[in-house]
Design an enzyme around this catalytic site. Structure first.
Site, PDB file in Angstrom:
ATOM      1  N   ARG A 233       0.866  -1.175   0.000  1.00  0.00           N
ATOM      2  CA  ARG A 233       0.000   0.000   0.000  1.00  0.00           C
ATOM      3  C   ARG A 233       0.901   1.221   0.000  1.00  0.00           C
ATOM      4  O   ARG A 233       1.965   1.208   0.648  1.00  0.00           O
ATOM      5  CB  ARG A 233      -0.871   0.046   1.274  1.00  0.00           C
ATOM      6  CG  ARG A 233      -2.005  -0.942   1.309  1.00  0.00           C
ATOM      7  CD  ARG A 233      -3.105  -0.561   0.316  1.00  0.00           C
ATOM      8  NE  ARG A 233      -4.235  -1.457   0.368  1.00  0.00           N
ATOM      9  CZ  ARG A 233      -4.390  -2.529  -0.435  1.00  0.00           C
ATOM     10  NH1 ARG A 233      -3.486  -2.813  -1.347  1.00  0.00           N
ATOM     11  NH2 ARG A 233      -5.473  -3.277  -0.332  1.00  0.00           N
ATOM     12  N   GLU A 262      -4.212   7.162  -4.851  1.00  0.00           N
ATOM     13  CA  GLU A 262      -4.427   6.539  -6.170  1.00  0.00           C
ATOM     14  C   GLU A 262      -5.824   6.902  -6.682  1.00  0.00           C
ATOM     15  O   GLU A 262      -6.754   6.953  -5.892  1.00  0.00           O
ATOM     16  CB  GLU A 262      -4.331   5.012  -6.045  1.00  0.00           C
ATOM     17  CG  GLU A 262      -2.966   4.536  -5.623  1.00  0.00           C
ATOM     18  CD  GLU A 262      -2.954   3.042  -5.294  1.00  0.00           C
ATOM     19  OE1 GLU A 262      -3.974   2.366  -5.543  1.00  0.00           O
ATOM     20  OE2 GLU A 262      -1.940   2.568  -4.786  1.00  0.00           O
ATOM     21  N   HIS A 280      -1.388   0.102  -9.851  1.00  0.00           N
ATOM     22  CA  HIS A 280      -1.950  -0.831  -8.856  1.00  0.00           C
ATOM     23  C   HIS A 280      -2.614  -2.016  -9.565  1.00  0.00           C
ATOM     24  O   HIS A 280      -3.830  -2.228  -9.467  1.00  0.00           O
ATOM     25  CB  HIS A 280      -2.949  -0.125  -7.930  1.00  0.00           C
ATOM     26  CG  HIS A 280      -3.251  -0.916  -6.683  1.00  0.00           C
ATOM     27  ND1 HIS A 280      -3.621  -0.351  -5.496  1.00  0.00           N
ATOM     28  CD2 HIS A 280      -3.227  -2.246  -6.451  1.00  0.00           C
ATOM     29  CE1 HIS A 280      -3.823  -1.291  -4.586  1.00  0.00           C
ATOM     30  NE2 HIS A 280      -3.587  -2.463  -5.157  1.00  0.00           N
TER      31      HIS A 280
HETATM   32  C1  8YV Z   1      -7.250  -4.806  -5.008  1.00  0.00           C
HETATM   33  C2  8YV Z   1      -5.357  -5.293  -3.606  1.00  0.00           C
HETATM   34  O1  8YV Z   1      -8.105  -5.445  -4.140  1.00  0.00           O
HETATM   35  O2  8YV Z   1      -5.925  -7.427  -2.777  1.00  0.00           O
HETATM   36  C3  8YV Z   1      -5.533  -6.293  -2.524  1.00  0.00           C
HETATM   37  O3  8YV Z   1      -5.262  -5.948  -1.372  1.00  0.00           O
HETATM   38  O4  8YV Z   1      -4.777  -4.286  -3.421  1.00  0.00           O
HETATM   39  C4  8YV Z   1      -5.925  -5.522  -4.960  1.00  0.00           C
HETATM   40  O5  8YV Z   1      -6.021  -6.840  -5.314  1.00  0.00           O
HETATM   41  C5  8YV Z   1      -7.858  -4.742  -6.347  1.00  0.00           C
HETATM   42  O6  8YV Z   1      -7.070  -3.858  -7.059  1.00  0.00           O
HETATM   43  C6  8YV Z   1      -9.273  -4.251  -6.326  1.00  0.00           C
HETATM   44  O7  8YV Z   1      -9.370  -2.989  -5.743  1.00  0.00           O
END
Ligand code: 8YV
Length: 314
Positions: A233, A262, A280
């Site tokens: 993150r 983002e 991302h």
């Molecule tokens: C997002 C992610 O969920 O699994 C996670 O923690 O950051 C990604 O897989 C995906 O981009 C949908 O928002």
């Protein structure tokens, strides 16, 4: 009329929406902030929410759903959801762990190679005809056999370390506790880890407990040969300090899939030649997104059928 029990919230694509439609009558809200605007008689019947995205989902967005019992997150990271607020309201939260480990680890290694071997510039040079006209890509740097630090040795960190071990890299890591590894070097704090390595991969969980964990001190300890890779993150790194270090050559570069704010990331990134930037997309393959969607749906089904949740968080 069939009772609508499911609220779909977030940026699901058509295929994902169709999967919900085929299983449960549902109502849609673009973000958690839009839930209160759903008609009251429909809201009253909602007992589960499927959520995708990174918009904050706090207690105020849960309260308009008086019968809510489940928030099923699409993603392993659930830092957007206020889990304490959910627990206080008796709401269960689920996530989608494991099914995305390979893709996120693959992307981390791919970005590290792209950054180190200057692949983005190499592509532009080749595509533009400059190579044909006689310009060669400047020599870059070897990654195999280098020294890498993994900050956060959870399931994804472990997949990254296993891949980098195959690149003959010397693996160091930092996590809350020492793990069983094939002789990798444990560091009890991130500064010590940064001092020991040239590549620094961030694979921490998100949320308030890791905010700014990769601090200015950690970044400076990495030094001028240091390359940061982040697939966790944006919040886990002091982003301002990292941008300063990148601009001033205090570290060599970065390979980043995640950022603060983002997708409207800090425009200082755009001017930097020593970074590889990705939107991302860590879990963004057809195969993995399908597996994540199925796991999310199986949590919802388990909940509606009164069975144990498959991947509970709280
Ligand atoms: C997002 C992610 O969920 O699994 C996670 O923690 O950051 C990604 O897989 C995906 O981009 C949908 O928002």
């Amino acid at each position: 009329m069939t009772e609508v029990k499911l609220l779909v919230c977030g940026a699901f694509n058509d295929e994902e929406r169709a999967r919900f439609d085929a299983n449960y009558p549902n109502i849609y809200a673009e973000t958690p902030d839009d839930i209160a605007a759903v008609a009251e008689d429909i809201r009253a019947g909602i007992t589960a929410v499927v959520f995708k995205g990174h918009a904050p989902f706090g207690g105020a967005a849960m309260d308009p759903l008086s019968g809510l019992g489940l928030i099923a997150n699409f993603g392993v990271g659930y830092d957007a959801i206020d889990v304490a607020a959910a627990s206080a309201r008796g709401v269960k939260v689920t996530n989608t762990p494991n099914v995305l480990n390979d893709d996120v680890a693959d992307l981390a290694v791919g970005m590290m190679l792209a950054q180190t071997r200057n692949m983005v510039e190499g592509d532009a040079l080749t595509r533009s005809g400059q190579w044909a006209a006689g310009t060669n890509l400047p020599l870059n740097r070897k990654m195999s056999g280098g020294t890498v630090g993994i900050c956060g040795m959870g399931r994804i960190g472990r997949e990254i370390a296993d891949r980098l071990a195959a690149f003959k890299m010397d693996i160091h890591y930092h996590s809350r506790s020492e793990k069983e590894t094939p002789g990798w070097t444990y560091h009890a704090d991130p500064v010590s880890l940064a001092k020991a390595v040239d590549w620094f991969v961030v694979a921490l969980v998100g949320g308030s407990e890791t905010e700014g964990y990769v601090s200015a001190e950690v970044i400076n300890a990495l030094g001028e040969k240091g390359i940061i890779c982040n697939i966790s993150r944006g919040s886990t790194i002091d982003e301002g300090a990292m941008l300063d270090a990148l601009e001033q050559g205090k570290i060599a570069g970065a390979a980043l899939d995640v950022f603060l704010n983002e997708p409207k990331i800090d425009e200082r990134f755009y001017a930097l030649k020593n970074v590889v930037l990705q939107p991302h997309q860590g879990s963004g393959t057809h195969e993995t997104r399908r597996d994540m969607a199925e796991l999310q749906l199986s949590n919802v089904t388990a909940y509606f059928e009164g069975r144990d949740l498959v991947t509970p968080v709280n």
